[in-house]
Design a protein around this motif. Structure first.
Motif, PDB file in Angstrom:
ATOM      1  N   UNK A 124      31.531  33.568  74.989  1.00 44.64           N
ATOM      2  CA  UNK A 124      31.641  33.896  73.560  1.00 44.64           C
ATOM      3  C   UNK A 124      32.853  33.230  72.923  1.00 44.64           C
ATOM      4  N   UNK A 125      33.964  33.149  73.673  1.00 42.66           N
ATOM      5  CA  UNK A 125      35.194  32.580  73.128  1.00 42.66           C
ATOM      6  C   UNK A 125      35.062  31.093  72.821  1.00 42.66           C
ATOM      7  N   UNK A 126      34.048  30.421  73.388  1.00 37.96           N
ATOM      8  CA  UNK A 126      33.859  29.001  73.138  1.00 37.96           C
ATOM      9  C   UNK A 126      33.135  28.725  71.827  1.00 37.96           C
ATOM     10  N   UNK A 127      32.521  29.761  71.250  1.00 42.73           N
ATOM     11  CA  UNK A 127      31.781  29.562  70.020  1.00 42.73           C
ATOM     12  C   UNK A 127      32.719  29.052  68.934  1.00 42.73           C
ATOM     13  N   UNK A 128      32.265  28.052  68.195  1.00 46.98           N
ATOM     14  CA  UNK A 128      33.073  27.486  67.121  1.00 46.98           C
ATOM     15  C   UNK A 128      34.070  26.461  67.597  1.00 46.98           C
ATOM     16  N   UNK A 183      36.659  38.383  68.586  1.00 45.92           N
ATOM     17  CA  UNK A 183      36.648  39.706  69.205  1.00 45.92           C
ATOM     18  C   UNK A 183      37.655  40.616  68.509  1.00 45.92           C
ATOM     19  N   UNK A 184      37.591  41.896  68.854  1.00 44.48           N
ATOM     20  CA  UNK A 184      38.438  42.876  68.172  1.00 44.48           C
ATOM     21  C   UNK A 184      39.921  42.604  68.386  1.00 44.48           C
ATOM     22  N   UNK A 185      40.284  42.100  69.576  1.00 45.77           N
ATOM     23  CA  UNK A 185      41.697  41.802  69.833  1.00 45.77           C
ATOM     24  C   UNK A 185      42.207  40.750  68.854  1.00 45.77           C
ATOM     25  N   UNK A 186      41.401  39.710  68.652  1.00 47.96           N
ATOM     26  CA  UNK A 186      41.811  38.652  67.729  1.00 47.96           C
ATOM     27  C   UNK A 186      41.916  39.169  66.304  1.00 47.96           C
ATOM     28  N   UNK A 187      40.937  39.963  65.889  1.00 46.23           N
ATOM     29  CA  UNK A 187      40.952  40.497  64.530  1.00 46.23           C
ATOM     30  C   UNK A 187      42.170  41.386  64.305  1.00 46.23           C
ATOM     31  N   UNK A 188      42.502  42.207  65.319  1.00 48.32           N
ATOM     32  CA  UNK A 188      43.665  43.084  65.188  1.00 48.32           C
ATOM     33  C   UNK A 188      44.967  42.301  65.219  1.00 48.32           C
ATOM     34  N   UNK A 224      30.226  46.248  67.301  1.00 52.21           N
ATOM     35  CA  UNK A 224      31.274  47.134  67.814  1.00 52.21           C
ATOM     36  C   UNK A 224      32.320  46.365  68.615  1.00 52.21           C
ATOM     37  N   UNK A 225      32.008  45.133  69.016  1.00 57.33           N
ATOM     38  CA  UNK A 225      32.934  44.349  69.842  1.00 57.33           C
ATOM     39  C   UNK A 225      33.654  43.262  69.058  1.00 57.33           C
ATOM     40  N   UNK A 226      33.211  42.972  67.850  1.00 52.98           N
ATOM     41  CA  UNK A 226      33.851  41.912  67.085  1.00 52.98           C
ATOM     42  C   UNK A 226      32.961  41.429  65.959  1.00 52.98           C
TER      43      UNK A 226
END
Length: 277
Positions: A5-9, A89-94, A232-234
């Motif tokens: 997922x982290x590779x998207x974009x 993901x939520x960590x990045x958004x926070x 719920x995850x991002x």
């Protein structure tokens, strides 16, 4: 070809490099490739240098012009789709901060003229009362004062007559007890009031309504160019035209099932009275 997922974009540079290499293998100049694809040479150059994010349609036109082998067509197509998809993901958004997120959304709203919101479980900040906004952020361990201010400030865009808004809410989203019963009644009254704005269309899908498919996530469509999906995850961002078209079609299916105008205002008045009882 698989991706985390982290590779998207993040596949844009890889895609640009692959397309540039394929052109060179085919022995074509940028001008000749552009002519075959009915593109400008500057467009081809921007794609190959990673300055422009190509759509799947652009990539397919280039691959056809280069007569690329099937395995490379599959690889480039996968990279193009990933380049047009972004996951946060939520960590990045926070980490970026809730206030920053509100600024990003404000920018999207400012640059768009037609916005469609499908709200599965909660009322969006654009439609929310101050009490509802504060309650919706109460779970956050971070300071939410900037986010609250940002959400309320964004509401001014609803009064810009040059923009069109359609909000589709499930009955569950309208009636979910995010706030006390009396405050929820006030929130319903606000929805009813906003539904009178000529550029704001608010629809509600009542419980028990048969829909063309089972809705799984809240999503927003900006014009016909970008979709954001909240999970719920991002948060997922889709820019590829085919993905956007799929969500436009899904939204239209839900829109046909919703109540609007006086029908929805009558339901809101009924539910508001029940909250106050």
């Amino acid at each position: 070809m698989t991706f985390e997922a982290e590779q998207l974009g993040e596949s844009g540079p890889e895609l640009a490099s692959l397309l540039r290499e394929l052109r060179k293998r085919a022995g074509l100049s940028g001008d000749r490739l552009a002519a075959r694809c009915n593109m400008s040479q500057s467009m081809v150059s921007r794609i190959e240098n990673g300055r422009t994010r190509p759509s799947l349609v652009d990539v397919e036109a280039i691959l056809r012009a280069l007569e690329a082998p099937p395995e490379l067509v599959a690889e480039a197509s996968a990279l193009a789709r990933m380049a047009n998809t972004e996951w946060r993901n939520l960590r990045e958004l926070r980490r970026k901060g809730l206030g920053t997120r509100q600024a990003e959304l404000k920018g999207l709203e400012a640059s768009s003229t037609r916005m469609r919101y499908f709200l599965l479980s909660m009322i969006t900040g654009l439609l929310a009362t101050p009490e509802y906004v504060r309650a919706s952020l109460a779970h956050s361990p971070a300071d939410t004062s900037k986010a609250v201010a940002g959400k309320l400030e964004r509401q001014a865009v609803l009064y810009d007559a040059s923009k069109q808004f359609t909000f589709l809410l499930t009955e569950q989203a309208v009636r979910w007890p995010v706030v006390s019963p009396f405050a929820l009644a006030e929130q319903m009254d606000r929805l009813s009031s906003l539904s009178y704005l000529p550029n704001v269309h608010i629809g509600v899908i009542p419980v028990g309504t048969v829909t063309p498919r089972v809705p799984l996530n809240t999503f927003t469509i900006y014009d016909a160019s970008l979709v954001t999906i909240e999970t719920s995850a991002g948060s997922l961002v889709l820019r590829d035209g085919r993905d956007v078209h799929a969500y436009l079609k899904e939204f239209a299916g839900y829109e046909e099932c919703a109540l609007f105008g006086e029908e929805v205002r009558a339901r809101l008045a009924e539910w508001s009275a029940a909250c106050r009882a």
